[in-house]
Design a protein around this motif. Sequence first.
Motif, PDB file in Angstrom:
ATOM      1  N   GLU A 107       0.813  -1.217   0.000  1.00  0.00           N
ATOM      2  CA  GLU A 107       0.000   0.000   0.000  1.00  0.00           C
ATOM      3  C   GLU A 107       0.844   1.263   0.000  1.00  0.00           C
ATOM      4  O   GLU A 107       0.667   2.164   0.816  1.00  0.00           O
ATOM      5  CB  GLU A 107      -0.954  -0.021   1.195  1.00  0.00           C
ATOM      6  CG  GLU A 107      -1.906  -1.214   1.135  1.00  0.00           C
ATOM      7  CD  GLU A 107      -2.881  -1.233   2.303  1.00  0.00           C
ATOM      8  OE1 GLU A 107      -3.045  -0.202   2.953  1.00  0.00           O
ATOM      9  OE2 GLU A 107      -3.449  -2.301   2.552  1.00  0.00           O
ATOM     10  N   GLY A 108       1.793   1.299  -0.901  1.00  0.00           N
ATOM     11  CA  GLY A 108       2.576   2.513  -1.087  1.00  0.00           C
ATOM     12  C   GLY A 108       3.691   2.727  -0.092  1.00  0.00           C
ATOM     13  O   GLY A 108       4.326   3.786  -0.092  1.00  0.00           O
ATOM     14  N   THR A 109       3.943   1.733   0.730  1.00  0.00           N
ATOM     15  CA  THR A 109       5.027   1.844   1.715  1.00  0.00           C
ATOM     16  C   THR A 109       6.009   0.687   1.546  1.00  0.00           C
ATOM     17  O   THR A 109       5.596  -0.462   1.380  1.00  0.00           O
ATOM     18  CB  THR A 109       4.467   1.833   3.150  1.00  0.00           C
ATOM     19  OG1 THR A 109       3.585   2.945   3.312  1.00  0.00           O
ATOM     20  CG2 THR A 109       5.593   1.942   4.178  1.00  0.00           C
ATOM     21  N   VAL A 110       7.293   1.037   1.584  1.00  0.00           N
ATOM     22  CA  VAL A 110       8.334   0.011   1.563  1.00  0.00           C
ATOM     23  C   VAL A 110       8.767  -0.248   2.994  1.00  0.00           C
ATOM     24  O   VAL A 110       9.085   0.691   3.734  1.00  0.00           O
ATOM     25  CB  VAL A 110       9.551   0.480   0.729  1.00  0.00           C
ATOM     26  CG1 VAL A 110      10.619  -0.607   0.702  1.00  0.00           C
ATOM     27  CG2 VAL A 110       9.117   0.838  -0.677  1.00  0.00           C
ATOM     28  N   TRP A 111       8.750  -1.505   3.382  1.00  0.00           N
ATOM     29  CA  TRP A 111       9.135  -1.899   4.735  1.00  0.00           C
ATOM     30  C   TRP A 111      10.466  -2.640   4.662  1.00  0.00           C
ATOM     31  O   TRP A 111      10.595  -3.642   3.967  1.00  0.00           O
ATOM     32  CB  TRP A 111       8.069  -2.804   5.351  1.00  0.00           C
ATOM     33  CG  TRP A 111       6.740  -2.123   5.496  1.00  0.00           C
ATOM     34  CD1 TRP A 111       5.769  -2.010   4.547  1.00  0.00           C
ATOM     35  CD2 TRP A 111       6.255  -1.432   6.649  1.00  0.00           C
ATOM     36  NE1 TRP A 111       4.707  -1.301   5.032  1.00  0.00           N
ATOM     37  CE2 TRP A 111       4.966  -0.942   6.320  1.00  0.00           C
ATOM     38  CE3 TRP A 111       6.763  -1.200   7.926  1.00  0.00           C
ATOM     39  CZ2 TRP A 111       4.192  -0.210   7.218  1.00  0.00           C
ATOM     40  CZ3 TRP A 111       5.999  -0.482   8.829  1.00  0.00           C
ATOM     41  CH2 TRP A 111       4.725   0.011   8.475  1.00  0.00           C
TER      42      TRP A 111
END
Lengths: 472, 382
Positions: free
Chosen positions: B151-155
Amino acid sequence: MNASPFYLIAVFAAASAAAAPATDGPGACAAGGSDSPMVAAAQPAQAPVGAASAPSRFIHSTPGEEYPPYGELPKELWPFSNVEPYFRYFVTRMPFRGPGRDYPAPTDLKSLPIGLVDAPRGGANWERSVRTREGIVLAIEEANRERRPGDLPFDLIEHEGIAQWGGAANLAAQLADEKVLGYLGTIDGTDAHVALRVTLKTEIVMVNTSDPDQTLTETQIPWLIRVMPDHRQEEGRLVELMVRKLGCTRIAVLRTGDRFARVGAHQFMDFARRLGCPAVQELLFTPGATNIPYQIGAIKESQPDAIFLMGEPADIGRFAKQLRQAGITARFFGTDLMMEDAFLKNAGDAAEGTTFTFYFDPARQDPLWTGFVARYEQRWGHEPDAYAGFAYDGAQIMLHAMQLAGPNRWRIRDEVYDLDYYQGVTGWMRFDGTGSNTAPVRVVRYEHGQRVFEPQAEFVPPAFGGTVAHAP
Amino acid sequence: MKTQPSSPFAALFGLVFVLSHAPGMNASAALPETAPLPIPVVARFENFTEKDGLPAHKIHCVLKAGDGRLWLGTTNGLCVRQDNGTFRRFGIEDGLSHLTVLGIAEDPATGDLWIATMQGLSRLSGGKFTAFTQTNSGLPNNVVYGVAVAEGTVWAATAAGTGAYDIKTKAWKPYDQTNTVMNEPWCYGIAPGRGVIYLGIWAGGIVEHDPRLGTFKAYRDPDGEFHIALTADSGPIVDVTSGVAYDAGVLWQASYFGLARYDTQEATWRTWVQDKTPLVSNFINSVFAHGRIAWASTDQGVSVTNGDTWVNYQVGKDGKGVVHICRPGQPPETRTMATALSDGFVMAVWADDHEAWFATSNGLSHGLFSSPADQAALTSNP
């Protein structure tokens, strides 16, 4: 010389052994290239120098060998000791089943590189790290002096620690880039844990010489051994003494709020609880704090008959004095750091009767130890401490493995990790299923400002005529 | 010190193996008739090594991207399998932040690749690499063990906490022991769940984070001890998590102490350890989830399971493939294959309904699935 983080490749060849005694720290060793003619490639599995002339001080395990559970401590101290668990780990030593042992040796080697991660400069462990480095350097210098024509010299590739979470991971990754065949260190438990994780990915064996965090070797990563007995050994011995022999029932704990003391003190409290004496208080202080009136008041109110102190020696020495000044008469207990002068200096008369555990008696007259002390003093101009001794022993294990295995990381791992017993200058070591040294620790007491060791026979493995008894 | 006795489970496997390989008796004669398995079965392995153009022995991770290209993370750079079957390597000279690649994730929205390395996080976008390090970005530490995009976030799971990078705003947010429930910041794995992120914490079990609510929940080993698993099926097998995976409502925990599964709908745990269960080894490098099936990469091969049925792939001493099949309530079956994994020390798996790719310590393996109708053919020794 660059400041932190510095990078140093030091080649300790025969000529360097003739250097005058030095008092320099980890950053002060002269950099330079090897002074010896190079051979085209290292020869694998060359016999160690002097290997045929004396009984081996290295006793290796056999495949599938079974080890006593839980650091060989008495069953009363085991977790959930009254039930048989669904599964018990570390009964056998985790093998490494990956490939690599048959990979060809590098053809362009000019030395056999060994890594070292020092403590961060200026941190609490810096002085201990200086002594650690000195022990390692001495071992490498001696090995290089004894090498035969055609043997490659050992190099020490050294990095000063970085005082932040995860810093040791970066250094361990850098050591892999520098193609070390194995590495030594670290003192700090957090650093050692972080580096260990990288070690598994890079497949470079690590000999830890001075981190007493008992959880370090409890990860099933078969790329690490520790030569210094851990807090489990120390605290198990201490709790037995306190509760069983001295009859302590109301134990208070005063410790720093960092990970080192959290992990160590909670193990201690678990042991005390298992023997029927849950801690009546657990108070925390900030490292370097000068006055802790709230904590001292709370301890006094709990009316303890024993206080377990854990933290830097200067801190707990200062607070021991303040506890006495507050009228608290409970006996003080602790672990290895109480051996340091800073505790005695700050505690003053309050140290009297303080009882703690330590690894061995530095006044022991074993010729391996006295010979090491003499050589160390000649090289560095001052006496070695336990950190220097264990570092020297850890380096010896690494050097021996590299001599046997040649420049192959996987075979070096086998030689290091499969050790059952090793006789070093600090005494015989006995490695358990986690790869941790479980040799019995000693009990020490301050009497009239002197450290008095309780009598205890030296541990000797069965193959050398000894018994496997845990403690006297 | 004495030699460890073999377990009853291992002995049973051994008995079946001996029976199925006795002179004059093939495997099919010794095995009961069975229904098709509820999990895919590899019929044949194709292997690739350095001789086939791989840049290194050791493959840390494997990902088949949405466009069908296969990406490999090796100890000598990133690698892609090209349409003609050859391998192309990308190294530091191409902009990759470090040669050792530990994880790869694809942004499903853009097709960009995010690459976890031992010295930073790299993004491959439009054929160009961009490096994120702890000195030029908010990445918590340069050693990045795992990466995921959701959802648009890199973890990014690092040696000093997890870093969350908002792709639109380019803002980083750290997650560690100071602002979450994790008691140690050493993160080893990341798995996006349904509206949540699962963080595999070394010595901290698993942390579930809901980014929208900002909440955290820790799943910890109930006995809290490394030396024992006190009871089965009671929670994470241990607090030392080596990897996590999630799909179809099921969370899997890999560790070097065994495998655990959390059914998020039923809120129940199950655990498996070697010798007492069909799990092939306690030493699990990583786990991959597809549907409700897990692929556990171990130091002794791969265990594939839906929690009830198991198929284990190992490499026999003769180099042939050995398959152990365990169905609920039935004795284990052992079969041999003409082909085997490239190496038994498996680092990671990627799989879908049609194929599986295996990253091993000595090469890459491609597992071609059999159809249910073909499964019986496996019972014959080739």
